[in-house]
Design an enzyme around this catalytic site. Structure first.
Site, short mmCIF file in Angstrom:
data_model
loop_
_atom_site.label_atom_id
_atom_site.label_comp_id
_atom_site.label_asym_id
_atom_site.label_seq_id
_atom_site.Cartn_x
_atom_site.Cartn_y
_atom_site.Cartn_z
N LYS A 200 43.13 72.92 32.75
CA LYS A 200 43.27 71.59 32.59
C LYS A 200 44.43 71.34 31.67
O LYS A 200 45.42 70.67 31.84
CB LYS A 200 42.15 71.15 31.88
CG LYS A 200 40.83 70.89 32.98
CD LYS A 200 39.52 70.69 32.11
CE LYS A 200 39.13 71.72 31.19
NZ LYS A 200 37.44 71.59 30.94
N SER B 148 38.79 77.72 32.23
CA SER B 148 38.46 76.40 32.46
C SER B 148 39.38 75.55 31.30
O SER B 148 40.14 74.46 32.05
CB SER B 148 36.99 76.20 31.90
OG SER B 148 36.73 74.80 31.44
N1 URA Z 1 35.80 73.54 27.05
C1 URA Z 1 36.25 73.43 28.52
O1 URA Z 1 36.89 72.63 28.88
N2 URA Z 1 35.71 74.39 29.28
C2 URA Z 1 34.92 75.15 28.84
O2 URA Z 1 34.48 76.14 29.53
C3 URA Z 1 34.42 75.38 27.59
C4 URA Z 1 34.82 74.36 26.54
#
Ligand code: URA
Length: 430
Positions: A188, A184
């Protein structure tokens, strides 16, 4: 391909094929062919049975491919960013982003809002009157070339699969999983287009990762993912047992970050900011010495320029809360700890955080910890100062912090306290 078969494969402890992962992520991101309950079942199966390195790498790649990867090649300074896995009182980005820009880097920090007891950088910046997180890609590139620093909201086009999955994980008890957190965060950050990335992986009572072995594994997984996607990535594993600095809450944290930019501020915030900045300078291939740049005032000037470029007006000052209450020490002694989780949850009850992502947050609510571990206190001395816009909010916060002595949020006893270093380990090889 059928979602049912992918879920059953992971439920039964198998590995997912590349085709299964690509299909599931792209189809779920696109629309309605995979139901939320099916995606929730798959993430629960992953939470319980894990993913191996190849699966995590593929899963991350599929999440990046579900949206845009920003092209920052027209930015003429080396790009580098930082990311924290989430802490209480963690205002470090507000210091390190302008500091690195003042060192000669371009920092394209795309950030999110807080959920639960850890705050989000956008919520903090929005405590500054007029400041706006929305930016087009062209505005961002332009500001990176002129000011060198951007803190902005991540657009919906960046890793949209993660956006959907994270919202599901948040309500299905599936956040605290190493492969899911690593993919995750890294999807990003890789999509953001930065060439270098320093991760601040928190460990301790106030963090996702309660023990060092899990934090170390998370850090190494993320370093591997970044490097596999061409981003020079390293990680610092840092302590998050006690509140970082004194201030918890959006506007209160901006004020503390500005104290550090002005050359003061709490020693733990300064220590962690400089440790991260040193690593980022190394990744960006720059010669600057962050401690000297901070002391010169150049980072404060860059912060002011970054805020002004996004509509913020610092001359207006930061709003303060209408109501305050103090919590006093019930005994004399030495402060052994200021419990990050309890203070974070209490600040959230006061209005500094949100329960649902649609909720508003208060710019002024929060807690000022008047003492730090190691401080000597006298019985009756104020140790916590609670700030709220609405007096009704104090009761739940006070209940969370109750028993401010041996068992409360501020732990006091007779022993001496020796502060351990905030950085536990630095990881640059996967
Ligand atoms: N922050 C995120 O962007 N994703 C997660 O899974 C946990 C914290």
């Amino acid at each position: 391909m059928r979602a049912h078969d992918v879920i059953v494969a992971k439920r039964d402890g198998g590995r997912l094929t590349d085709e299964q992962i690509d299909w599931f992520i792209s189809t779920y991101a696109e629309g309605s062919q995979i139901a939320d309950e099916q995606a929730a079942a798959l993430v629960m199966a992953i939470f319980l049975n894990g993913m191996d390195d190849e699966e995590v790498a593929r899963w991350t790649g599929a999440m990046i491919d579900s949206g845009d990867r920003l092209d920052l090649s027209s930015v003429d300074r080396p790009t580098v960013d930082k990311h924290s896995t989430g802490g209480v009182g963690d205002k470090i980005s507000l210091i390190v982003v302008p500091l690195l820009a003042a060192c000669g880097a371009a920092v394209p920090q795309l950030s999110g809002r807080g959920l639960g007891h850890t705050g989000g950088t956008l919520d903090k910046m929005e405590a500054i009157q007029g400041w706006r997180p929305e930016m087009s890609l062209d505005q961002m590139r332009n500001q990176l070339n002129t000011v060198g620093a951007v803190i902005a909201g991540a657009s919906a086009a960046l890793a949209p699969a993660d956006r959907k999955l994270y919202a599901l994980r948040d309500v299905t008890g599936t956040v605290e999983s190493i492969p899911l957190i690593a993919s995750s965060i890294m999807s990003k950050k890789i999509a953001e287009g930065t060439r270098g990335l320093t991760l601040d992986v928190k460990v301790g009572a106030g963090a996702f990762m309660g023990d060092l072995a899990s934090a170390d594994a998370l850090a190494r997984t993320m370093v591997r993912l970044g490097q596999a996607h061409g981003v020079a990535t390293s990680a610092l594993v840092t302590r998050m047992d006690h509140v970082l600095g004194h201030a918890v809450g959006n506007g209160l944290e901006v004020a503390e970050a500005m104290d550090v930019l002005a050359g003061g501020g709490p020693s733990d915030v300064v220590e962690l900011s400089l440790a991260l900045a040193d690593d980022m300078v190394r990744l960006a291939g720059l010669d600057a010495v962050p401690a000297d740049v901070l002391a010169s005032g150049a980072a404060m000037e860059t912060f002011e320029a970054m805020v002004a470029a996004q509509g913020g007006d610092l001359s207006a000052g930061l709003a303060t809360a209408e109501f305050r209450r103090e919590i006093r020490a019930q005994r004399s002694g030495v402060v052994q700890g200021v419990d990050a989780r309890r203070v974070g949850v209490a600040a959230w009850h006061l209005g500094a955080g949100r329960a649902r992502k649609e909720d508003d947050v208060s710019a002024t609510a929060g807690i000022v910890c008047r003492v730090r571990p190691g401080d000597e206190v006298q019985a009756g001395q104020p140790v916590l100062e609670l700030h709220a816009d609405d007096e009704q909010r104090f009761a739940r916060a006070e209940a969370e912090l109750a028993g401010v002595d041996l068992i409360g949020a501020v732990r006091i006893d007779d022993e001496a306290y020796v502060a351990p270093p905030i950085v536990i380990e630095a990881i640059s090889e996967p």
